[in-house]
Design a protein around this motif. Structure first.
Motif, PDB file in Angstrom:
ATOM      1  N   ILE A  21       0.870  -1.177   0.000  1.00  0.00           N
ATOM      2  CA  ILE A  21       0.000   0.000   0.000  1.00  0.00           C
ATOM      3  C   ILE A  21       0.906   1.226   0.000  1.00  0.00           C
ATOM      4  CG2 ILE A  21      -1.691   1.278   1.377  1.00  0.00           C
ATOM      5  CD1 ILE A  21      -2.796  -1.349   2.346  1.00  0.00           C
ATOM      6  N   GLU A  22       0.714   2.103  -0.976  1.00  0.00           N
ATOM      7  CA  GLU A  22       1.691   3.181  -1.172  1.00  0.00           C
ATOM      8  C   GLU A  22       1.022   4.513  -1.493  1.00  0.00           C
ATOM      9  OE1 GLU A  22       5.109   3.654  -1.351  1.00  0.00           O
ATOM     10  OE2 GLU A  22       5.422   1.756  -0.361  1.00  0.00           O
ATOM     11  N   PRO A  23       1.484   5.602  -0.896  1.00  0.00           N
ATOM     12  CA  PRO A  23       1.124   6.923  -1.412  1.00  0.00           C
ATOM     13  C   PRO A  23       1.934   7.175  -2.676  1.00  0.00           C
ATOM     14  CG  PRO A  23       2.668   7.152   0.389  1.00  0.00           C
ATOM     15  CD  PRO A  23       2.445   5.673   0.206  1.00  0.00           C
ATOM     16  N   LYS A  24       1.589   8.230  -3.379  1.00  0.00           N
ATOM     17  CA  LYS A  24       2.250   8.509  -4.654  1.00  0.00           C
ATOM     18  C   LYS A  24       2.408  10.020  -4.787  1.00  0.00           C
ATOM     19  CE  LYS A  24       0.670   6.179  -8.390  1.00  0.00           C
ATOM     20  NZ  LYS A  24      -0.226   5.913  -9.541  1.00  0.00           N
ATOM     21  N   ILE A  25       3.539  10.448  -5.321  1.00  0.00           N
ATOM     22  CA  ILE A  25       3.684  11.872  -5.648  1.00  0.00           C
ATOM     23  C   ILE A  25       3.280  12.039  -7.106  1.00  0.00           C
ATOM     24  CG2 ILE A  25       5.205  13.895  -5.544  1.00  0.00           C
ATOM     25  CD1 ILE A  25       5.179  12.253  -2.934  1.00  0.00           C
TER      26      ILE A  25
END
Lengths: 273, 273
Positions: free
Chosen positions: B99-103
């Motif tokens: 599970i990852e945030p993204k720029i």
């Protein structure tokens, strides 16, 4: 206490700080819940910086950005009383320009619950916090458990992006009759304030059921729904700390979250069990 | 020289560094262009950390992630010869989880040119760099002008997100016959290597026209197109530093960028005028 308006002023102030720096991000309209965050930071750090910024990117079109309560004079007094060292109160154009990158919160955490009604809200939260973290470079940053989903998303972002910051959760502060403190409570009239007590009562009911070892999520939700009538319930969710719904309470890894309309005002509350 | 595999090892190494720290992010397969970045960093900082990481999130489905050249032994020797202090060579699961945030790079800069053919590419670049910047905490970070759009997007991200890092652009390094050095040149056979010289020749043609005060973008593009025949041209763009197309060269604020297929290999090159 210093009042800082520009990024450059914050960086100059930060350069004078030695030891640990605590950071409390707020949108102002400070109440006793915020004061708890301020006091936690002041007692645990050598310096405390508070931001007061009604962040436009976390409001959706049609939400209450314009009428969000703004009480800067009172906010400054509260910060001073709590022993804060500096307040960062930037204009929006100090923080945002015409062309902007954006931090997208992970969909798994941000598309449910608050994110279901407020798509993009947590992206705005993550974006402004990334900016503030980079400007302020805090050792510790303080977040209320009241915004449980926000707290979990911020903890996840900090871990995933390897931000060198310690996120400190702070317990919900309630009025003597149980209402969780919120800047949006100021929208409520007397009748609505009385109705709003149903939120904390429904969570208390859930807590009592759990103490009696009644751990079935559906049964707990039914009992909470009864408590909340006749209010319009947006959601009652019983989830683990990754925000996945669970059928049965797991003590130490469960959050019960509710969002309920009282008149036109949407209130949230929760219980960590 | 130390070889570091985990974030914890990097943080321990970083804690021993005093003074300025230079950072050179790479995907390995180092050539003389990278060596120029390494030497710039080593000469301008007290310590230099290089990352070697073929970042999966900046490759699109169907791109060359699997066959991207990997030459770790040679890379380590080059770093050592250039005076690098530490190489960070993490596994992908040290950097990314499920599970990852993204720029998200700003659309205005990232949806054109390379981004038009490679949607999402610059989001992956911004995301991995944000992670590496937070892990390494460099004073200066070095980027080649060869990837002009990447350089501009990274400079913009660092400014917009208030990252406390100085981005240092480094000139393109070319072989004696003019070919801009690139790890992907290793995909070319001898015939294709000869054809690939058309890229730098077309830019040299543009440079000569500009020196002769012929500043009209359409005329320059026509002349470049003739130089590039019979290669398949993806784009020839004449833009300002915000990547907006301009009709006439503005000296000091213009980049001419090209992307051309040589056989199956897509090569890029550019000229800052």
């Amino acid at each position: 206490m210093q009042i800082l308006k520009t990024v450059q002023e914050v960086r100059q102030f930060r350069a004078t700080c030695s030891g640990n720096v605590g950071f409390v991000p707020t949108m102002g309209a400070l109440h006793a819940g915020h004061a708890q965050l301020l006091k936690s930071s002041v007692s645990q750090n050598d310096h405390t910086i508070v931001s007061i910024f009604v962040n436009p990117t976390q409001f959706l079109a049609g939400e209450d950005l314009d009428r969000y309560p703004r009480t800067p004079e009172a906010d400054i007094k509260i910060c001073e009383l709590c022993g804060v060292d500096a307040i960062f109160m930037p204009d929006a154009n100090e923080i945002y320009s015409q062309i902007e990158p954006k931090i997208l919160a992970p969909k798994e955490l941000s598309s449910t619950l608050e994110g279901a009604t407020r798509p993009g809200h947590f992206d705005g939260v993550c974006t402004v916090l990334t900016k503030f973290f980079n400007i302020i470079n805090p050792t510790n940053a303080y977040f209320g458990k009241k915004d449980a989903q926000q707290l979990l998303i911020v903890q996840h972002m900090v871990k995933s992006l390897f931000m060198p910051i310690n996120i400190v959760p702070v317990d919900i502060v309630r009025s003597s009759d149980g209402l969780a403190l919120s800047s949006r409570n100021s929208y409520l009239n007397d009748d609505e304030l009385a109705q709003a007590l149903k939120l904390s009562r429904s969570l208390m009911k859930a807590s009592n059921l759990i103490k009696a070892n009644k751990l079935n999520s559906l049964e707990i939700k039914d009992a909470m729904n009864s408590c909340l009538e006749p209010l319009k319930v947006d959601y009652i969710a019983i989830v683990d700390k990754s925000l996945k719904p669970i059928d049965s309470i797991e003590l130490g890894n469960t959050i019960i979250l509710i969002a309920v309309y009282v008149g036109n005002t949407r209130l949230i509350d929760n219980l960590w069990v």
